[in-house]
Design a protein around this motif. Structure first.
Motif, short mmCIF file in Angstrom:
data_model
loop_
_atom_site.label_atom_id
_atom_site.label_comp_id
_atom_site.label_asym_id
_atom_site.label_seq_id
_atom_site.Cartn_x
_atom_site.Cartn_y
_atom_site.Cartn_z
N UNK A 64 45.35 56.55 36.30
CA UNK A 64 45.28 55.39 37.20
C UNK A 64 43.85 55.19 37.69
N UNK A 65 43.14 56.27 37.99
CA UNK A 65 41.74 56.16 38.40
C UNK A 65 40.90 55.56 37.28
N UNK A 66 41.14 55.99 36.05
CA UNK A 66 40.43 55.42 34.90
C UNK A 66 40.68 53.93 34.80
N UNK A 67 41.92 53.50 35.00
CA UNK A 67 42.25 52.07 34.96
C UNK A 67 41.50 51.30 36.04
N UNK A 68 41.42 51.86 37.22
CA UNK A 68 40.73 51.21 38.33
C UNK A 68 39.24 51.06 38.02
N UNK A 69 38.64 52.12 37.48
CA UNK A 69 37.21 52.07 37.15
C UNK A 69 36.96 51.07 36.02
N UNK A 70 37.78 51.09 34.98
CA UNK A 70 37.62 50.14 33.87
C UNK A 70 37.77 48.71 34.35
N UNK A 71 38.73 48.47 35.24
CA UNK A 71 38.92 47.12 35.78
C UNK A 71 37.70 46.67 36.56
N UNK A 72 37.10 47.56 37.32
CA UNK A 72 35.89 47.22 38.08
C UNK A 72 34.74 46.87 37.14
N UNK A 73 34.60 47.62 36.05
CA UNK A 73 33.54 47.37 35.09
C UNK A 73 33.77 46.03 34.39
N UNK A 74 35.01 45.74 34.03
CA UNK A 74 35.32 44.46 33.38
C UNK A 74 35.09 43.29 34.33
N UNK A 75 35.41 43.48 35.58
CA UNK A 75 35.25 42.41 36.57
C UNK A 75 33.79 42.17 36.92
N UNK A 76 32.99 43.24 36.92
CA UNK A 76 31.58 43.15 37.30
C UNK A 76 30.70 43.86 36.28
N UNK A 77 30.62 43.36 35.04
CA UNK A 77 29.83 44.04 34.01
C UNK A 77 28.33 44.09 34.35
N UNK A 78 27.89 43.18 35.20
CA UNK A 78 26.48 43.15 35.58
C UNK A 78 26.08 44.39 36.40
N UNK A 79 27.04 45.11 36.93
CA UNK A 79 26.75 46.30 37.72
C UNK A 79 26.48 47.53 36.87
#
Length: 80
Positions: A64-79
């Motif tokens: 679940x933590x991996x999913x949360x981190x991947x979602x954050x990266x997909x939502x904000x790839x500029x970060x």
């Protein structure tokens, strides 16, 4: 919003989260964990934390933590 409700955010130290089943406790804690661990360049705090669960037989929800981190990266790839 959460910072305002809590009068400045989660304090450093031990924080207990309790509530009804399926109320979002694990989700909240994993989001906070992600934010604490991510580097500043990705909008995180670049800190450390410890996740302790007192539920018998439960393991750390790493997927679940991996999913949360991947979602954050997909939502904000500029970060990244």
């Amino acid at each position: 919003v959460l910072d305002n409700i809590l009068g400045g955010g989660i304090r450093v130290g031990v924080t207990e989260v309790c509530g009804e089943a399926s109320s979002g406790k694990t989700q909240l804690m994993l989001q906070l964990l992600k934010q604490a661990l991510l580097p500043r360049s990705m909008g995180g705090l670049q800190g450390s934390c410890c996740y302790i669960s007192t539920e018998t037989g439960r393991y750390f929800p790493i997927r679940r933590l991996e999913e949360i981190i991947k979602a954050s990266i997909q939502k904000h790839p500029e970060l990244c």
